[in-house]
Write a protein that holds these residues in place. Structure first.
Motif, PDB file in Angstrom:
ATOM      1  N   GLY A  21       1.069  -1.383  -0.372  1.00  0.00           N
ATOM      2  CA  GLY A  21      -0.094   0.064   0.415  1.00  0.00           C
ATOM      3  C   GLY A  21       0.741   1.457  -0.215  1.00  0.00           C
ATOM      4  N   ASN A  22       0.161   2.036   0.064  1.00  0.00           N
ATOM      5  CA  ASN A  22       1.134   3.882   0.121  1.00  0.00           C
ATOM      6  C   ASN A  22       1.829   3.681   2.007  1.00  0.00           C
ATOM      7  OD1 ASN A  22      -0.034   4.252  -2.472  1.00  0.00           O
ATOM      8  ND2 ASN A  22      -2.348   5.728  -0.760  1.00  0.00           N
ATOM      9  N   LYS A  23       2.966   4.447   1.227  1.00  0.00           N
ATOM     10  CA  LYS A  23       3.551   4.180   3.010  1.00  0.00           C
ATOM     11  C   LYS A  23       4.088   5.997   2.664  1.00  0.00           C
ATOM     12  CE  LYS A  23       6.729   0.798   1.656  1.00  0.00           C
ATOM     13  NZ  LYS A  23       7.915   0.253   1.365  1.00  0.00           N
ATOM     14  N   VAL A  24       3.424   6.061   4.587  1.00  0.00           N
ATOM     15  CA  VAL A  24       3.033   6.965   5.483  1.00  0.00           C
ATOM     16  C   VAL A  24       3.648   7.385   6.234  1.00  0.00           C
ATOM     17  CG1 VAL A  24       0.642   7.513   4.009  1.00  0.00           C
ATOM     18  CG2 VAL A  24       1.433   6.501   6.523  1.00  0.00           C
ATOM     19  N   TRP A  25       4.898   6.052   6.968  1.00  0.00           N
ATOM     20  CA  TRP A  25       5.560   6.701   7.822  1.00  0.00           C
ATOM     21  C   TRP A  25       7.373   6.106   7.126  1.00  0.00           C
ATOM     22  CZ3 TRP A  25       2.540   7.070  12.344  1.00  0.00           C
ATOM     23  CH2 TRP A  25       1.364   6.924  12.489  1.00  0.00           C
ATOM     24  N   PRO A  26       7.522   7.013   8.618  1.00  0.00           N
ATOM     25  CA  PRO A  26       9.040   7.004   8.302  1.00  0.00           C
ATOM     26  C   PRO A  26      10.103   5.574   7.433  1.00  0.00           C
ATOM     27  CG  PRO A  26       8.532   8.470   9.971  1.00  0.00           C
ATOM     28  CD  PRO A  26       6.953   7.613   9.640  1.00  0.00           C
ATOM     29  N   PRO A  27      10.732   5.430   7.082  1.00  0.00           N
ATOM     30  CA  PRO A  27      11.962   4.346   6.656  1.00  0.00           C
ATOM     31  C   PRO A  27      11.986   3.476   8.297  1.00  0.00           C
ATOM     32  CG  PRO A  27      12.020   5.406   5.534  1.00  0.00           C
ATOM     33  CD  PRO A  27      11.193   6.312   5.964  1.00  0.00           C
ATOM     34  N   LYS A  28      11.933   2.398   8.040  1.00  0.00           N
ATOM     35  CA  LYS A  28      12.045   1.564   9.695  1.00  0.00           C
ATOM     36  C   LYS A  28      13.904   1.992   9.035  1.00  0.00           C
ATOM     37  CE  LYS A  28      12.179  -2.488  12.210  1.00  0.00           C
ATOM     38  NZ  LYS A  28      11.430  -4.174  12.229  1.00  0.00           N
ATOM     39  N   SER A  29      14.720   1.970   9.867  1.00  0.00           N
ATOM     40  CA  SER A  29      15.956   1.611   9.944  1.00  0.00           C
ATOM     41  C   SER A  29      16.350   0.149  10.066  1.00  0.00           C
ATOM     42  CB  SER A  29      16.689   2.286  10.910  1.00  0.00           C
ATOM     43  OG  SER A  29      16.254   1.435  12.554  1.00  0.00           O
ATOM     44  N   GLN A  30      18.082   0.156   9.443  1.00  0.00           N
ATOM     45  CA  GLN A  30      18.098  -1.337   8.812  1.00  0.00           C
ATOM     46  C   GLN A  30      19.715  -1.662   9.370  1.00  0.00           C
ATOM     47  OE1 GLN A  30      16.725  -3.180   7.239  1.00  0.00           O
ATOM     48  NE2 GLN A  30      14.779  -1.771   6.648  1.00  0.00           N
ATOM     49  N   PRO A  31      20.181  -2.440   9.422  1.00  0.00           N
ATOM     50  CA  PRO A  31      21.410  -2.921  10.590  1.00  0.00           C
ATOM     51  C   PRO A  31      22.353  -2.414   9.431  1.00  0.00           C
ATOM     52  CG  PRO A  31      19.808  -4.348  10.699  1.00  0.00           C
ATOM     53  CD  PRO A  31      18.928  -3.651   9.597  1.00  0.00           C
TER      54      PRO A  31
END
Length: 210
Positions: free
Chosen positions: A157-167
């Motif tokens: 779907g549409n992404k409205v939140w900040p992206p999750k930080s990646q290790p």
């Protein structure tokens, strides 16, 4: 039940005032708008950005836990979905039963999102919402859930939140690890450029003639 609890006084009232003063009406409205878009439910969202009006609207909208469970069900896999026909989700005129069911729904939400992948540290105790002791934590928890939802590979779907930080995992060879053991940390100081030139400690030995 929050409606029967005595208002806070003294230092507790002062602390609660500081917590309420940090409430962000813009973030709260964004959470409600996201829940509305996901669930398709119709409810009023305060139009103004007046902190206490938005706070009251946010609290009254989410307090019974129903919307939280609906937005949860929208993303849970089939084997984890909640049975919304169970007694927990039925209305009752008994105030004690109603309060217990509302608290249970909130607890179900916080437990299930942990199973979904949200860290426990990002969740909130029931009283943060039900007794409105810290609505900021509720906002942060909904945000964490939204970020976790959008980070799943199956989400399209549409992404409205900040992206999750990646290790950022780094791998070092045995040779690199051994080389690092030969480096003197600056925490131990440095003797670069040091010498004993010009040093003269104590009194010179005097040779006296008899």
């Amino acid at each position: 039940m929050s409606g029967l609890r005595a208002p806070k006084a003294g230092s507790n009232r002062e602390v609660q005032g500081k917590v309420d003063a940090s409430f962000d009406p813009v973030d709260a409205k964004f959470c409600l708008e996201w829940i509305k878009s996901v669930t398709g439910q119709q409810f009023r969202i305060e139009e103004s950005n007046e902190r206490y009006k938005v706070m009251e609207n946010f609290y009254q909208t989410l307090k019974d836990g129903k919307l939280l469970c609906l937005v949860l069900n929208a993303f849970l896999p089939d084997h984890m979905k909640l049975d919304l026909r169970s007694k927990t989700f039925q209305d009752t005129n008994n105030l004690a039963f109603a309060a217990a069911r509302e608290r249970e729904r909130i607890e179900i939400f916080t437990q299930k999102i942990q199973e979904f992948g949200v860290p426990e540290v990002d969740c909130f105790p029931i009283d943060c919402l039900y007794e409105r002791t810290n609505l900021n934590k509720v906002i942060a928890c909904i945000r964490a859930f939204g970020i976790e939802v959008e980070s799943h590979p199956s989400y399209n779907g549409n992404k409205v939140w900040p992206p999750k930080s990646q290790p950022n995992v780094r791998h070092f060879s045995e040779e690199q690890l051994r080389a690092g053991q030969n480096v003197i940390s600056l925490q131990y100081g440095s003797n670069k450029g040091a010498s004993q030139a010009g040093m003269n400690f104590g009194k010179k030995r005097m040779i006296m003639k008899e």
